[in-house]
Structures are given as structure tokens and as C-alpha cells.
Design an enzyme around this catalytic site. Sequence first.
Site, PDB file in Angstrom:
ATOM      1  N   ARG A 267       0.799  -1.187  -0.067  1.00  0.00           N
ATOM      2  CA  ARG A 267       0.035   0.070  -0.155  1.00  0.00           C
ATOM      3  C   ARG A 267       0.819   1.420  -0.032  1.00  0.00           C
ATOM      4  O   ARG A 267       0.532   2.180  -0.769  1.00  0.00           O
ATOM      5  CB  ARG A 267      -0.961  -0.078   1.243  1.00  0.00           C
ATOM      6  CG  ARG A 267      -1.994   1.170   1.293  1.00  0.00           C
ATOM      7  CD  ARG A 267      -2.860   1.013   2.363  1.00  0.00           C
ATOM      8  NE  ARG A 267      -3.703   2.274   2.531  1.00  0.00           N
ATOM      9  CZ  ARG A 267      -4.566   2.923   3.436  1.00  0.00           C
ATOM     10  NH1 ARG A 267      -3.721   2.420   4.717  1.00  0.00           N
ATOM     11  NH2 ARG A 267      -4.799   3.568   3.627  1.00  0.00           N
TER      12      ARG A 267
ATOM     13  N   HIS B 150       0.910   4.265  -2.925  1.00  0.00           N
ATOM     14  CA  HIS B 150       0.670   5.326  -2.544  1.00  0.00           C
ATOM     15  C   HIS B 150       1.737   6.496  -2.890  1.00  0.00           C
ATOM     16  O   HIS B 150       1.396   7.512  -3.238  1.00  0.00           O
ATOM     17  CB  HIS B 150       0.214   5.528  -1.032  1.00  0.00           C
ATOM     18  CG  HIS B 150      -1.111   5.337  -0.653  1.00  0.00           C
ATOM     19  ND1 HIS B 150      -1.938   6.321   0.129  1.00  0.00           N
ATOM     20  CD2 HIS B 150      -1.782   4.242  -1.235  1.00  0.00           C
ATOM     21  CE1 HIS B 150      -3.236   5.532   0.368  1.00  0.00           C
ATOM     22  NE2 HIS B 150      -3.131   4.540  -0.353  1.00  0.00           N
TER      23      HIS B 150
ATOM     24  N   ASN C 176      -3.100   9.534   3.436  1.00  0.00           N
ATOM     25  CA  ASN C 176      -1.989   8.982   3.959  1.00  0.00           C
ATOM     26  C   ASN C 176      -2.069   8.853   5.405  1.00  0.00           C
ATOM     27  O   ASN C 176      -1.034   8.114   5.817  1.00  0.00           O
ATOM     28  CB  ASN C 176      -0.867   9.563   3.406  1.00  0.00           C
ATOM     29  CG  ASN C 176      -0.704   9.349   1.681  1.00  0.00           C
ATOM     30  OD1 ASN C 176      -1.088   8.323   1.148  1.00  0.00           O
ATOM     31  ND2 ASN C 176      -0.012  10.492   1.272  1.00  0.00           N
TER      32      ASN C 176
ATOM     33  N   HIS D 244      -5.660  -6.231  -2.701  1.00  0.00           N
ATOM     34  CA  HIS D 244      -6.321  -6.121  -1.385  1.00  0.00           C
ATOM     35  C   HIS D 244      -6.882  -7.483  -0.957  1.00  0.00           C
ATOM     36  O   HIS D 244      -7.628  -7.711   0.038  1.00  0.00           O
ATOM     37  CB  HIS D 244      -8.066  -5.833  -1.985  1.00  0.00           C
ATOM     38  CG  HIS D 244      -7.876  -4.433  -1.806  1.00  0.00           C
ATOM     39  ND1 HIS D 244      -9.039  -3.418  -2.224  1.00  0.00           N
ATOM     40  CD2 HIS D 244      -6.843  -3.340  -1.504  1.00  0.00           C
ATOM     41  CE1 HIS D 244      -8.544  -2.162  -2.175  1.00  0.00           C
ATOM     42  NE2 HIS D 244      -7.481  -2.067  -1.528  1.00  0.00           N
TER      43      HIS D 244
END
Length: 317
Positions: A52, A56, A84, A184
Amino acid sequence: MILFGFLATWAFGLMLTLDYYKHSCPTFEQTIQQTITNKQITSPSTAAATIRLFFHDCLVDGCDASILVSSTPFNSAERDADINLSLPGDAFDVVVRAKTALELACPNTVSCADILAVAARDLVTMVGGPYYNVLLGRKDGLVSKSNYVEGKLPRPTMPMSQIINIFKSNGFSIQEMVALSGAHTIGFSHCKEFSTGIYNFSKVSQYDREYNPRFAQGLQQACKDFTMNPTLSVFNDIMTPNKFDNMYFQNLPKGLGLLKSDHGMYSDPRTRPLVELYAADQNKFFAAFAKAMEKLSVYKVKTGRQGEIRHRCDAIN
């Protein structure tokens, strides 16, 4: 995959190679492997957290480790943008640990951006996912600003059209977006990210009917105190939460998707055929995920004088 690596190097004019640290830091890969193994054993959420964090970082002006920079009294950095703030500390920690070890072995040689890219790949593989090539030689970015983030990262509450547009604006196809969303299959989401779908959803239903009823009731119970405890969370994939597989896609037709964006992935006619394809064939999902991650990992990377080798990952030199 090696062919893709060659094409990426040629197409983007990058000075990246698979063996960039062969002579300057021979223990590079071994040091990262040792660091992530120790961290994943003691904190099993590290793999999902690092993937993740990498995602990002890359979608906001490229894979340049700008997400790792801490804010100062004079600058609000990316990591303090509201989207974030929920990034788990395990991912930041594993990169810092690897950087510390590499600075001892090979001072001023390895970028934080390369560490994050390789750590994400190795952790995917460690929890059962596919191996893919990571080209090396990235430099660390010289800018990190929180106001650069808004609109560049998908939010779980966004309609599918908006999420698709975010990926398209960054040069990624719908197929690549769906494949990347398969990450996910590991990790968790905080209750606040899906609470509107399970509490007082409408006048006729307490929860969104796209949820499996028993799953919705279980979520209501698991998240009942989330307003008092915002850290409450639920696994993204309740069936095999710590294994990188295609179960995420298998869950969606059964109403076992956790987020609004998960439901949209199955209900939208543009993405549903891909969900069904990856649910039926894990090998096809793994191949598509690996190819998409190779592409993501070289997105807007900095080389040469465009960046630097940071002494510390949380501060620009």
C-alpha cells in the site's frame, strides 16, 4: 518480464537495470531479504502495509520515496495528506530498517525508492504472490508536499468511473487497475472507510444490499465501537487474509467485498468480466498483477540529477 524490463528502460529513457547494485552494493538483495523476513515474522501486516505504501508513493508524482519524507515546520509532506494518515507504520519501519543496514554496508549508495520497490516485491512473493522483475537505479525525489496528493489516489468511497479516470490519467488501463486492486487479497481496512455501507444505509435497509447479509451483520458487530476507537479494522479478504491469492476476486460475487469500491468492481460492466476472469483463474491474475506492478514500479521514476540518494529516508538531504 525481462523483455518488459528492457522495453521500459528503452521507452522511458531510464538508467535502470536489474543488476544496478551488482558492484556498488553486492549485499543489496540479501540485506533487504533479511530485513523484510524478520519484520514480516514479527508483524504479519507488513506485507500488505508495504504494498500500500508503494502504491501511494508511485501514483503521486512517481516512485521516488517522497511518501517517506516527514513534515517540517516549513513543509507539510505527502505522508500527512489525509488519505495517507492511515498508512500503517510497519511499512515505514521496514524501509528504515533496510536503509540503516544498507548504509552500514554500502554508504550513500542505495536509494530509499529502490528499497521500497524491492521490499514490496519480495513481500508479495513471501506471502504467496507472484515474483516480478524490479529495475533498479531510482533516485529519491527532492519534493514532498501534502497538497500534491488530493485527487491522485483512489478513495474507497469513490464511484468506479472516478477510480478508472484516476488510473487512466496515469496511463493505466482498466485491466491493469483491476489486477492491481487484487492486492486487497491481503491487509485490512479501518471501519470508518466502509461504515456508511453497514449502518443506517437507507430508509429501507440498515446496510447496503450489495453485502452478503450475514457478512454485513458481522461487520456491524466488529465495528460497533469504531467511533470511540478509530483503529478498529477488518481484513479485506476474510477467507485467506494473510495469503496472496485470488480469493479477493472470488469473494466479490458472493457479497463479501469490504469496501464500496470492491462492490463497484463487481457491479460495473467495465470491470466485472475481469473480476470473473481472475476469480476463475489465479494464474491469469498473477500474470496480470506482475505485469502491472512492473509497469507501476517505473512510473515517473527519477534518475541522474532529477533526484538524490537520501542519507535518511524521512528527510531530503
